[in-house]
Design a protein around this motif. Structure first.
Motif, mmCIF file in Angstrom:
data_model
loop_
_atom_site.group_PDB
_atom_site.id
_atom_site.type_symbol
_atom_site.label_atom_id
_atom_site.label_comp_id
_atom_site.label_asym_id
_atom_site.label_seq_id
_atom_site.Cartn_x
_atom_site.Cartn_y
_atom_site.Cartn_z
ATOM 1 N N TRP A 177 68.355 27.311 54.891
ATOM 2 C CA TRP A 177 67.861 28.492 55.603
ATOM 3 C C TRP A 177 66.794 28.052 56.599
ATOM 4 O O TRP A 177 66.025 27.122 56.337
ATOM 5 N N THR B 95 63.645 36.023 63.033
ATOM 6 C CA THR B 95 65.034 35.551 63.057
ATOM 7 C C THR B 95 65.316 34.640 61.874
ATOM 8 O O THR B 95 64.562 33.694 61.615
ATOM 9 N N TRP B 96 66.420 34.914 61.174
ATOM 10 C CA TRP B 96 66.834 34.143 60.004
ATOM 11 C C TRP B 96 68.192 33.505 60.277
ATOM 12 O O TRP B 96 69.066 34.115 60.878
ATOM 13 N N LEU B 97 68.358 32.267 59.812
ATOM 14 C CA LEU B 97 69.603 31.530 59.997
ATOM 15 C C LEU B 97 69.976 30.843 58.692
ATOM 16 O O LEU B 97 69.126 30.232 58.035
ATOM 17 N N PHE C 56 77.176 32.566 66.414
ATOM 18 C CA PHE C 56 76.805 33.971 66.275
ATOM 19 C C PHE C 56 78.041 34.850 66.122
ATOM 20 O O PHE C 56 79.173 34.429 66.414
ATOM 21 N N MET D 18 74.443 26.475 65.992
ATOM 22 C CA MET D 18 74.363 27.833 65.448
ATOM 23 C C MET D 18 75.470 28.671 66.069
ATOM 24 O O MET D 18 75.644 28.648 67.295
ATOM 25 N N THR E 74 77.703 28.261 60.313
ATOM 26 C CA THR E 74 76.717 29.334 60.215
ATOM 27 C C THR E 74 77.246 30.418 59.283
ATOM 28 O O THR E 74 78.263 31.052 59.570
ATOM 29 N N ASP F 249 75.149 32.974 58.083
ATOM 30 C CA ASP F 249 74.442 34.224 58.349
ATOM 31 C C ASP F 249 73.392 33.968 59.424
ATOM 32 O O ASP F 249 72.768 32.908 59.448
ATOM 33 N N VAL F 250 73.227 34.914 60.311
ATOM 34 C CA VAL F 250 72.140 34.893 61.279
ATOM 35 C C VAL F 250 71.805 36.342 61.602
ATOM 36 O O VAL F 250 72.690 37.137 61.896
#
Length: 354
Positions: free
Chosen positions: A59, A65-67, A35, A33, A75, A77-78
């Protein structure tokens, strides 16, 4: 190359083997992941909801928390949703289109006030919605079948989507004294058309002590519309009209089932059986590899549910990656979440090339 027992696989994990998987090896690869501040990790918090994005990515949700990870493992979107918003209270997600997910939320307690006045209790009843992942907005879908004033308790246990229809596993408890709880599999057209109860059967946790911790159920759908259901005690399949196709007993702490386009399904349940299937761990940090290693000792573990691959002809036990939180199919691999707060890992599990 790696061929043989779980002990051989564990030895290679401990040694940090960097060899390439052979054509008969299952491949386990931690997902990183990344950021916005430039930091990255493949070892963080446990994810409990997974859904494909329709483009080879997926997803994942953990609490608020969404990833979003794309097909290349990047990644996209987070973010963390506000806990008092619909996006921050989502309990279950399922793939719909490349830009939308179907989500379910609410019903995590006594959903209705059954007093004479019949007023709402203040706890949101189970609700279904379609999430625009680009705009981060949810369009709710009317679900009057889940808001019957005669129902004391209703809770969505899981959901799946096939074409333009959602399928919910719903636990309901009638307010009538002596009525047993039921597990209902409900078909909900996403265009707002009336819902249909496809299947209903007794579902009896100890009430009221366990009313807030309803036993888990997992459902998924195959390419032909078959509905696969896993509970604490059983796994079974229904056709698109709700007729039962088969049923088997199981013992499981957290039932999970994930389907593929070719009709095969992955299940977690009971103790593992010895298997000649081979696997190899590739990449990943030392922490992520250590967590995965802790989930490969399935034969001797009394704490974790074991993995099995079911095809139309037979069931094949797999001795690795027990104790999963969630799973989804993405192109030619499964994405599987393991671990909890502080030791969670997302693992891409690719079947053998053979």
């Amino acid at each position: 190359m790696l061929r043989g027992t779980a002990a051989v696989g564990a030895a290679l994990l401990l040694a940090g083997c960097t060899a390439q998987p052979g054509p008969g090896d299952w491949t386990l690869e931690p997902i990183t992941m990344r950021f916005a501040n430039g930091e990255s990790t493949d070892f963080a918090f446990g994810m409990h909801e997974l859904a494909a994005d329709g483009r080879g990515g997926f997803w994942a949700v953990s609490g608020t928390t969404w990833l979003h990870v794309d097909a290349d493992g990047e990644t996209r979107d987070v973010f963390t949703a506000e806990p008092d918003t619909l996006l921050g209270t989502v309990d279950h997600i399922a793939a719909y289109t490349p830009d939308t997910l179907v989500v379910a939320f609410g019903g995590a307690g006594i959903a209705h006030d059954v007093s004479d006045a019949g007023a709402a209790s203040g706890i949101r009843p189970p609700t279904l919605g379609v999430l625009d992942t680009t705009a981060r907005q949810i369009r709710t879908i009317p679900t009057p079948f889940m808001q019957d004033p005669h129902m004391l308790f209703a809770r969505v246990l899981d959901l799946a989507v096939h074409d333009d229809t959602a399928f919910l596993a719903l636990q309901q408890v009638a307010a009538t004294p002596g009525s047993d709880p039921t597990l209902d599999i409900i078909e909900v057209p996403l265009d707002g058309s009336p819902a249909t109860v496809l299947h209903s059967e007794p579902f009896v946790p100890d009430l009221p002590q366990e009313v807030l911790e309803a036993p888990a159920v997992s459902i998924t759908t195959g390419a032909d519309g078959t509905i696969f259901v896993a509970t604490l005690a059983e796994q079974f399949a229904l056709d698109a009209a709700g007729a039962e196709l088969w049923r088997e007993s199981q013992t499981v702490k957290r039932p999970i089932v994930a389907a593929t386009l070719d009709g095969s399904t992955l299940w977690w349940g009971g103790g593992a059986q010895a298997s000649s299937e081979s696997f190899m761990l590739v990449g990943g940090s030392a922490d992520a590899r250590r967590t995965i290693e802790g989930h490969t000792d399935c034969v001797d573990s009394f704490r974790k549910d074991a993995l099995a691959l079911r095809t139309a002809e037979s069931t094949h036990p797999l001795h690795f990656l027990c104790g999963a939180n969630a799973a989804t199919r993405v192109d030619d691999a499964w994405i599987i979440a393991i671990g909890g707060e502080g030791d969670g890992v997302l693992v891409r599990v690719t079947p053998p090339a053979e």
